[in-house]
Design a protein around this motif. Structure first.
Motif, PDB file in Angstrom:
ATOM      1  N   PHE A   1       0.815  -1.221   0.000  1.00 34.52           N
ATOM      2  CA  PHE A   1       0.000   0.000   0.000  1.00 34.52           C
ATOM      3  C   PHE A   1       0.853   1.277   0.000  1.00 34.52           C
ATOM      4  O   PHE A   1       0.295   2.369   0.067  1.00 34.52           O
ATOM      5  CB  PHE A   1      -0.920   0.012   1.225  1.00 34.52           C
TER       6      PHE A   1
ATOM      7  N   PRO B   1       2.774   4.135  -1.567  1.00 39.18           N
ATOM      8  CA  PRO B   1       3.051   4.757  -2.871  1.00 39.18           C
ATOM      9  C   PRO B   1       4.474   5.309  -2.963  1.00 39.18           C
ATOM     10  O   PRO B   1       4.952   5.584  -4.065  1.00 39.18           O
ATOM     11  CB  PRO B   1       2.009   5.879  -2.963  1.00 39.18           C
TER      12      PRO B   1
ATOM     13  N   SER C   1       7.251   8.502  -8.256  1.00 33.37           N
ATOM     14  CA  SER C   1       6.447   9.701  -8.006  1.00 33.37           C
ATOM     15  C   SER C   1       5.965   9.823  -6.572  1.00 33.37           C
ATOM     16  O   SER C   1       5.537  10.891  -6.145  1.00 33.37           O
ATOM     17  CB  SER C   1       5.209   9.682  -8.908  1.00 33.37           C
ATOM     18  N   GLY C   2       5.972   8.726  -5.840  1.00 34.04           N
ATOM     19  CA  GLY C   2       5.379   8.731  -4.507  1.00 34.04           C
ATOM     20  C   GLY C   2       3.856   8.670  -4.549  1.00 34.04           C
ATOM     21  O   GLY C   2       3.202   8.832  -3.519  1.00 34.04           O
ATOM     22  N   PHE C   3       3.292   8.432  -5.747  1.00 34.79           N
ATOM     23  CA  PHE C   3       1.840   8.516  -5.906  1.00 34.79           C
ATOM     24  C   PHE C   3       1.203   7.167  -6.250  1.00 34.79           C
ATOM     25  O   PHE C   3      -0.006   7.015  -6.136  1.00 34.79           O
ATOM     26  CB  PHE C   3       1.520   9.543  -7.003  1.00 34.79           C
ATOM     27  N   ILE C   4       2.016   6.191  -6.658  1.00 35.74           N
ATOM     28  CA  ILE C   4       1.453   4.929  -7.159  1.00 35.74           C
ATOM     29  C   ILE C   4       1.952   3.760  -6.317  1.00 35.74           C
ATOM     30  O   ILE C   4       3.154   3.573  -6.152  1.00 35.74           O
ATOM     31  CB  ILE C   4       1.839   4.715  -8.638  1.00 35.74           C
TER      32      ILE C   4
ATOM     33  N   HIS D   1       3.165   5.734 -14.066  1.00 36.89           N
ATOM     34  CA  HIS D   1       3.961   6.961 -13.919  1.00 36.89           C
ATOM     35  C   HIS D   1       3.709   7.940 -15.069  1.00 36.89           C
ATOM     36  O   HIS D   1       3.782   7.586 -16.234  1.00 36.89           O
ATOM     37  CB  HIS D   1       5.445   6.593 -13.869  1.00 36.89           C
TER      38      HIS D   1
ATOM     39  N   LYS E   1      13.030  11.826  -2.078  1.00 33.95           N
ATOM     40  CA  LYS E   1      11.876  12.677  -2.380  1.00 33.95           C
ATOM     41  C   LYS E   1      11.134  12.158  -3.615  1.00 33.95           C
ATOM     42  O   LYS E   1      11.757  11.602  -4.516  1.00 33.95           O
ATOM     43  CB  LYS E   1      12.336  14.110  -2.634  1.00 33.95           C
ATOM     44  N   PRO E   2       9.818  12.364  -3.640  1.00 33.58           N
ATOM     45  CA  PRO E   2       9.068  11.977  -4.840  1.00 33.58           C
ATOM     46  C   PRO E   2       9.539  12.781  -6.052  1.00 33.58           C
ATOM     47  O   PRO E   2       9.865  13.950  -5.930  1.00 33.58           O
ATOM     48  CB  PRO E   2       7.617  12.326  -4.481  1.00 33.58           C
TER      49      PRO E   2
ATOM     50  N   LEU F   1       8.065  13.556  -9.691  1.00 28.15           N
ATOM     51  CA  LEU F   1       6.861  13.388 -10.501  1.00 28.15           C
ATOM     52  C   LEU F   1       7.130  13.463 -12.005  1.00 28.15           C
ATOM     53  O   LEU F   1       6.216  13.308 -12.809  1.00 28.15           O
ATOM     54  CB  LEU F   1       5.794  14.391 -10.068  1.00 28.15           C
TER      55      LEU F   1
ATOM     56  N   ILE G   1       3.203  14.549  -1.477  1.00 29.53           N
ATOM     57  CA  ILE G   1       3.907  15.200  -2.583  1.00 29.53           C
ATOM     58  C   ILE G   1       3.642  16.704  -2.513  1.00 29.53           C
ATOM     59  O   ILE G   1       2.633  17.125  -1.937  1.00 29.53           O
ATOM     60  CB  ILE G   1       3.507  14.624  -3.962  1.00 29.53           C
TER      61      ILE G   1
ATOM     62  N   TRP H   1      -2.360  13.210 -14.810  1.00 35.03           N
ATOM     63  CA  TRP H   1      -1.092  13.586 -14.170  1.00 35.03           C
ATOM     64  C   TRP H   1      -0.919  15.108 -14.146  1.00 35.03           C
ATOM     65  O   TRP H   1       0.198  15.645 -14.234  1.00 35.03           O
ATOM     66  CB  TRP H   1       0.094  12.935 -14.893  1.00 35.03           C
TER      67      TRP H   1
END
Lengths: 339, 339
Positions: free
Chosen positions: A64, A66, A71-74, A96, A335-336, A338, B90, B98
């Protein structure tokens, strides 16, 4: 009295036909998820990395998280969503920077993937442990380097403590170990259903319509590919470079022999759209198309509806997943990015 | 004997100073989350749409359902992630295709947002019910029309049954009703912490370092904006059109008076990066910057570290969230549109 005799006869007939169906299902190599916990554990376990509660809990966190993505988002759960059917419900996987899978491949469900003889649509990996390494690194998915993934995890004291708790204090937290731990969690995502109850001997677990559907499913020959515990998961699927091509959807070539993996049918009512390229939204269309391409036979609307009725019996019981609380990032957490 | 007297004196001093601190905290308008369940319910409830278990369960499903977005890929939980600190970790929120938030705004945490006097960084909505309508429609977030959202929900018999169960059989399932139900779930996302235990009278709930940090927090004047239950959440924040601008990060202008909402400090250790534009990753940098801009005072490294220590006492206890199982799409469910 007369009614009573008739009823008894009906019960005997029904009982007999259920026995026939059961025996035919077994002949067709349809296998249940064992109801016995020990027997099940033996099937899903990895002798090289035995399942433990601590590994499951840690693997769930990682699944779970990300932050394992560039990206730190997925997270794994973004595309293999445990709230949906273990997939994402869109035709081609996205990742991404909103990049669609370049071959227009559909995200397969993670539920019951432990029973697959091979992973990925081209079956290139046999084990979930190897599979779990793929999407984290794939540029159109999580797009992370192994260094990023390991860097994220080792930057958080809680994760380090969790790994020590799971593997011992000398554990080396590598990308491979992280993937192994995610796979351990995935190995437990097993969803027994009414169908399993039936195969395990509970004759009334299926409705009359579902039994009829199972009969149709066997008689039409669907079982020639959709068999075993997963009702799929092996590489005896159709040859996409042969007589039939999904010409307008993606450029996926399958494995070296042009073969595509047979997907599982468990929870299939919850994993539209269908096929490796997400071409069909309706189960009945997918069923009829498979008859035409794979079996060289017409499946009538009524037969497709009957098979679809059987598929409802494959909707599995999912163990409740308590959302993990992830450790907070630290000043050394990568760091993410993006872009 | 001598030791005993000294010890007693120390206990009395410590006890006295805890009482002073408590009294000063109350004077500074710092308020705890009530430990009494009924009192808490009164605070978080919406008299126009009272909280019930059925609404919470349904709201949770909707909160986790990515099909409410245009793409079918983004849910409320994507950006307000309950596994993280209730946000996305983020700098600027990202969404449909995106797209980064055009004003480079950071996703605020959903935890304890029920205690905010205003929602959004410009405070344009007072209630979560109104807030919940925003991100679903915003083009760079979930990018859905109200018709899409209502169409998705009403296409699934299970959702319709859930709404009837929650609101009665004559319920009209509108976009507004859906947002209201999501808000009902969000109202329950309250995270009491050691800090609340202390304010509620448990004198030893905080460590010595945390008490010292709270003292610093009060004495430096942070409480002039970060007060109330949320330690923030009102519009008495800094004027970004005034002496200070985050010139290089986004073009956000704040509200009509150029004001930005004060964010909550609850779970702040879990919600980096900081400020409305996600400019700072380190708490100590954010603390010192706030001293400089808002209070016109230097906060030393030692003071910042002390305040940061206090912030650890704001890490809340989160009720376990069992991941909902979403109903399967039907043939009438609007298809995801990834463009």
């Amino acid at each position: 009295m007369y009614t009573k005799i008739l009823l008894s006869a009906a019960i005997i007939t029904s009982s007999l036909s259920a026995s026939d169906l059961l025996s035919d299902a077994k002949k067709a190599d349809l296998k249940p998820i064992p109801s016995d916990k020990k027997e099940l554990l033996k099937l899903i376990d990895n002798p090289k990395n035995p399942i433990t509660d601590r590994k499951i809990e840690l693997g769930k966190k990682l699944y779970f998280d990300p932050r394992l993505s560039k990206s730190g988002f997925i997270s794994c759960n973004s595309c293999h969503n445990l709230s949906e059917g273990g997939d994402d419900g869109i035709p081609a996987a996205i990742g991404h920077m909103w990049t669609a899978n370049p071959h227009h491949l559909n995200s397969p469900t993670v539920y019951n993937s432990v029973f697959f003889a091979s992973q990925f649509w081209d079956g290139r990996d046999p084990h979930l442990e190897a599979q779990a390494q793929g999407p984290m690194q794939a540029a159109p998915e999580m797009s992370a380097t192994p260094e990023h993934v390991a860097g994220v995890v080792t930057s958080m004291p809680q994760y380090v403590a969790d790994f020590k708790g799971a593997y011992g204090k000398d554990v080396k937290i590598t990308f491979e170990k992280i993937a192994d731990t995610i796979a351990t969690f995935e190995r437990t995502l097993v969803t027994p259903s009414a169908y399993d109850d039936f195969l395990n001997g509970k004759k009334n677990a299926l409705t009359k319509a579902q039994k009829d559907g199972l009969r149709t499913f066997i008689d039409k020959g669907c079982v020639s590919c959709h068999n075993g515990i997963a009702l799929g998961g092996e590489m005896n699927a159709f040859n996409i470079t042969g007589t039939y091509k999904f010409q307008d959807v993606g450029d996926f070539k399958g494995d070296a022999n042009g073969m595509v993996k047979v997907p599982t049918l468990r929870n299939i009512t919850q994993t539209a759209p269908y096929f490796h390229n997400g071409q069909f939204w309706e189960l009945k269309d997918a069923i009829k198309e498979m008859g035409r391409i794979q079996l060289g036979t017409d499946i009538s609307d009524a037969e497709a509806a009957s098979i679809e009725e059987f598929f409802k019996a494959l909707e599995g019981r999912k163990d409740p997943v308590v959302l993990p609380q992830l450790p907070a990032s630290t000043s050394t957490t990568p760091k993410p990015d993006l872009k």
